[in-house]
Write a protein that holds these residues in place. Structure first.
Motif, PDB file in Angstrom:
ATOM      1  N   TYR B  11      87.327 -49.717  32.892  1.00  0.00           N
ATOM      2  CA  TYR B  11      87.880 -51.051  32.732  1.00  0.00           C
ATOM      3  C   TYR B  11      88.100 -51.681  34.106  1.00  0.00           C
ATOM      4  CZ  TYR B  11      92.321 -49.121  34.233  1.00  0.00           C
ATOM      5  OH  TYR B  11      93.307 -48.520  34.978  1.00  0.00           O
ATOM      6  N   ILE B  14      87.968 -58.494  37.950  1.00  0.00           N
ATOM      7  CA  ILE B  14      87.381 -59.002  39.179  1.00  0.00           C
ATOM      8  C   ILE B  14      87.858 -60.436  39.368  1.00  0.00           C
ATOM      9  CG2 ILE B  14      85.255 -59.391  40.482  1.00  0.00           C
ATOM     10  CD1 ILE B  14      85.573 -56.514  39.725  1.00  0.00           C
ATOM     11  N   ARG B 290      89.034 -63.145  28.195  1.00  0.00           N
ATOM     12  CA  ARG B 290      88.805 -62.275  29.343  1.00  0.00           C
ATOM     13  C   ARG B 290      88.619 -63.021  30.655  1.00  0.00           C
ATOM     14  NH1 ARG B 290      83.640 -59.177  27.800  1.00  0.00           N
ATOM     15  NH2 ARG B 290      83.856 -58.641  29.998  1.00  0.00           N
ATOM     16  N   HIS B 335      88.105 -62.343  35.948  1.00  0.00           N
ATOM     17  CA  HIS B 335      87.315 -61.837  34.828  1.00  0.00           C
ATOM     18  C   HIS B 335      87.765 -60.409  34.530  1.00  0.00           C
ATOM     19  CE1 HIS B 335      83.857 -61.038  32.274  1.00  0.00           C
ATOM     20  NE2 HIS B 335      83.525 -60.024  33.027  1.00  0.00           N
ATOM     21  N   PHE B 337      87.427 -56.862  32.271  1.00  0.00           N
ATOM     22  CA  PHE B 337      86.436 -56.127  31.477  1.00  0.00           C
ATOM     23  C   PHE B 337      86.987 -54.766  31.079  1.00  0.00           C
ATOM     24  CE2 PHE B 337      85.130 -53.238  34.870  1.00  0.00           C
ATOM     25  CZ  PHE B 337      85.424 -53.949  36.017  1.00  0.00           C
TER      26      PHE B 337
ATOM     27  N   PRO C   4      88.186 -56.112  26.121  1.00  0.00           N
ATOM     28  CA  PRO C   4      88.234 -55.436  27.418  1.00  0.00           C
ATOM     29  C   PRO C   4      87.996 -53.940  27.267  1.00  0.00           C
ATOM     30  CG  PRO C   4      90.040 -57.002  27.221  1.00  0.00           C
ATOM     31  CD  PRO C   4      89.372 -56.944  25.881  1.00  0.00           C
ATOM     32  N   GLY C   5      87.381 -53.364  28.251  1.00  0.00           N
ATOM     33  CA  GLY C   5      87.203 -51.925  28.274  1.00  0.00           C
ATOM     34  C   GLY C   5      85.946 -51.448  27.581  1.00  0.00           C
ATOM     35  N   SER C   7      82.915 -53.332  27.890  1.00  0.00           N
ATOM     36  CA  SER C   7      81.900 -54.293  28.285  1.00  0.00           C
ATOM     37  C   SER C   7      81.339 -54.000  29.661  1.00  0.00           C
ATOM     38  CB  SER C   7      82.523 -55.685  28.277  1.00  0.00           C
ATOM     39  OG  SER C   7      83.766 -55.641  28.952  1.00  0.00           O
ATOM     40  N   VAL C   8      81.350 -52.740  30.068  1.00  0.00           N
ATOM     41  CA  VAL C   8      80.853 -52.416  31.386  1.00  0.00           C
ATOM     42  C   VAL C   8      79.696 -51.428  31.264  1.00  0.00           C
ATOM     43  CG1 VAL C   8      82.660 -50.664  31.644  1.00  0.00           C
ATOM     44  CG2 VAL C   8      81.518 -51.512  33.666  1.00  0.00           C
ATOM     45  N   GLU C  47      79.793 -61.631  30.131  1.00  0.00           N
ATOM     46  CA  GLU C  47      80.515 -62.141  28.971  1.00  0.00           C
ATOM     47  C   GLU C  47      79.971 -63.520  28.644  1.00  0.00           C
ATOM     48  OE1 GLU C  47      85.032 -63.305  27.502  1.00  0.00           O
ATOM     49  OE2 GLU C  47      84.541 -63.282  29.627  1.00  0.00           O
ATOM     50  N   VAL C  83      81.436 -61.686  41.616  1.00  0.00           N
ATOM     51  CA  VAL C  83      81.824 -62.245  40.327  1.00  0.00           C
ATOM     52  C   VAL C  83      81.100 -63.582  40.215  1.00  0.00           C
ATOM     53  CG1 VAL C  83      83.932 -63.333  41.242  1.00  0.00           C
ATOM     54  CG2 VAL C  83      83.765 -62.821  38.800  1.00  0.00           C
TER      55      VAL C  83
END
Lengths: 337, 337, 337
Positions: B11, B14, B290, B335, B337, C4-5, C7-8, C47, C83
């Motif tokens: 997670y 940024i 987000r 942002h 994530f 969140p968490g 999406s990476v 996103e 970013v």
């Protein structure tokens, strides 16, 4: 899955602990990281290339959670950084890794290189005196033939005008049922590569129902230039000629406990006679397959001339007053993910 | 899922921004990281151990995207590095974390410790003068009883022959409906642990429909050896005796906007009288749950003897010419994530 | 998925190699990282914000697997930290990234900036002499209009009382079918921003069935203060006035091989005449879409006054004895994940 970006596993181990060390003149109480196993975060993946070939990589950071820093002197992936290609003929790896002696000592040490680690008196073959791993390494791992496997490592000196150490190492392991036995050899040259540190190690571990017994013996000599100072240092283990051994074992207690013991003796075979004996014990209580609570204790007897320290999986607790015996008591939690 | 290697969440957040600071004699224009919230990348996981027990870990890096470096002085996991065990009795954690005062100040500060952060005049309890977190910490977090929860922290001095600071801290929070109220205490010893820095903090935030109002007050004294120099320094907030307070609030504007304001006053209660007043305002516009766009401004009035700086969530903009007032204007994107 | 968490994406490339360099007076044999492409580990995510808007981030570490360390001088995310916000109007990014000239040179160089990299004689626009990237950057990337796209970059000097370099850069690229053509301009000021390093670059690559041909030409002058010493240095490429060009190409051999060649010429247009010519060749053999074996060779002819080195994607092999020609032979494995 084979598409880029979907083929990496994030894994790790977080070990947090409370430690109390008797340093002779004073007591050190600490919140530490990695008393039993070094805390780490890793990234790894494999790819099946067809035809029996496989590519793989491992990037593994050593970390100290008590201060959020990197271990291994601040290296990002100080524990391991390897890329490999495997086939029916074995595996070839390049990068940073332990020397072969480590892969003999670690699985046999009843302390698993934790509180009262075997590595404090049994050299695991690294070229650096402050690290357990070698940079610039190429490894060859054989297939297993009837339980027997071979591991070779050579590291580039990368002298150029700078200069560094070449090293070579090997182990030969036999695993079958409850038996693990093996030998290893480690050799590290000085910058000019005309003098060498070397050690020969034998080890065996035998499981017998709830019990296991273990023994390790090493004969070595540090003759490369880095050890010129050793005869004058009261805190440096390994000398121009030494023998070292360990005996110990474990017993599983109930369904989730394991009690382990080791006795180590380091015998400096030079006139300085900087010997020591160390006794270590630990108890590991499994809360799950991934999470353990543990406690351990280790005591090292210094003679009037030495100031050796007690180490756990991550660091040494010192400095110790010369001539004082020193002990470490630690307890913590280890969580694998 | 409980098998190793499948139980970690990656997670982060940024935050990239443009900042322009009036430093008195000159203007600094910068591309920055983390004006509103510090940029970060984290790894966390939990394991249900059965019987109401849970193991968990968090490893969180602070980063500055404007130069690709680590924040927190280059620490790998400088924001947080914790392993924990939770049960019906609460949670015990070990590692590196904020002091309890942070967990009172952060959620009440209308600037959320961003542009014109409360932490520049309300000490959040860290042992280091250059960090918001404590190493070598053990935390205890209570369960919540009727909205009330308790957090305790003690950090090991780990003196040995080296020496470091012991600290203790606590907070007591009440959360119910739109109310958050609490108090905290922080105490850090000097190396010999015979003099102490300490502060007592009270805070409250109340939501009232689209509005929220907030107030914080702190009374403290930095008496440990690190502050010997403070009376002579024109840029060091916190002194041998001080009081500090903040009032402010927020209003939601439309469905995606939020406008916040804070006024802070730092009152140096020693003869040096190094006081200041600071006004901060920001506007956050949500593009999604987000992702936010934001802008903020903060102005701090130095008197003829002081050279305090304006900080955002990641750093201070200085040095400021003594006696000059200083202001910071920043805008960016955040942002998650 | 938008929570969140989740999406990476974790991605990377591990390149391990054996290298042997003739440095003139001696030969350097090394286990290296990143001969063909720099080893890296990255985290990225996007996103969809609706309305044609998209937020995204990239954090990319450069690593050297031979020693487990970070590349780019120890920066955590030394390769990229960005970013961004994209819309129909293009993309705006903030953070650390390559200068625009890189995005022209890299895809045209037949060596792909690997063994015998074009970047050793074609400046890719970074403000630092020891880095390929710029800190404190804001990028604008246009949409593509009929194959044409524009990239702009400006970096903040962030002078304050410290001082640093401002830079500006752009490229204009045309891509269509098998054609890539473009130009770039780079400009970096000195601390006072009154003298400038600058370069203008043209490049084209054309695919013709199994073949591709490539050419690059650059005209530049390093006149900012950092280059005051350059006329006296026998190992510094780029001077107060220079021209540089490259021609080369590739041919696909069979279904999985690719053979590439480049010839470079650096023409120092000052009285020092520190010129050189370099020939490079490599062969890449794909084991899969993600994994390649490769070998490459590059030779650089120094005249009696120069001591230029041969570089691969990660580093230079030196120091080279003045007046000696130098060559590098390297082979390795590159694995993408």
């Amino acid at each position: 899955q084979n598409s880029p970006g979907t083929s990496v596993t994030v894994y790790g181990l977080i070990d947090g602990c409370l430690a109390s060390a008797d340093l002779g003149s004073e007591r050190l109480n600490a919140v530490s990281s990695g008393c039993l196993y070094g805390s780490r975060l890793g990234f790894r993946g494999t790819e099946d290339l067809g035809g029996g070939l496989q590519a793989a990589f491992t990037l593994e950071s050593g970390i100290t959670i008590d201060n959020g820093q990197l271990a291994q002197g601040g290296r990002m992936f100080g524990r391991k950084a390897l890329v490999s290609l495997s086939g029916p003929w074995g595996t070839v790896e390049a990068g940073r890794d332990y020397a072969p002696a480590f892969y003999l000592v670690q699985p046999i040490d009843p302390m698993a290189l934790g509180i009262g680690t075997a590595s404090s008196s049994l050299w695991t073959g690294a070229a650096s005196t402050t690290s357990a791993r070698n940079d610039n390494a190429v490894n060859y791992l054989s297939p297993t033939w009837g339980g027997v496997s071979l591991r070779l490592q050579a590291t580039a000196g990368e002298g150029g005008s700078g200069g560094a150490r070449k090293s070579q190492g090997l182990n030969l392991l036999y695993r079958s049922g409850g038996t693990l036995a093996g030998l290893s050899y480690a050799r590290v040259g000085d910058v000019a590569d005309d003098q060498h540190d070397s050690a020969f190690t034998l080890g065996v571990k035998q499981e017998l129902g709830r019990f296991s017994v273990a023994a390790l013996a090493q004969s070595g000599a540090w003759e490369a230039s880095r050890t010129v100072a050793a005869p004058a240092s009261t805190s440096s283990v390994f000398s121009r000629k030494y023998r070292s051994w360990l005996v110990g074992g474990s017993v599983r207690t109930g369904s989730v406990g394991k009690l382990s013991l080791s006795i180590k003796r380091y015998d400096d075979r030079t006139v300085r006679n900087f010997d020591f004996t160390q006794v270590s014990v630990n108890y590991v209580h499994a809360l799950s397959k991934r999470t353990d609570l543990y406690a351990g204790w280790s005591r090292l007897g210094n003679n009037s001339r030495t100031s050796y320290t007690v180490s756990d999986a991550t660091g040494a607790y010192g400095p110790v007053q010369a001539g004082a015996s020193t002990s470490l008591l630690a307890a913590g939690i280890k969580h694998v993910f």
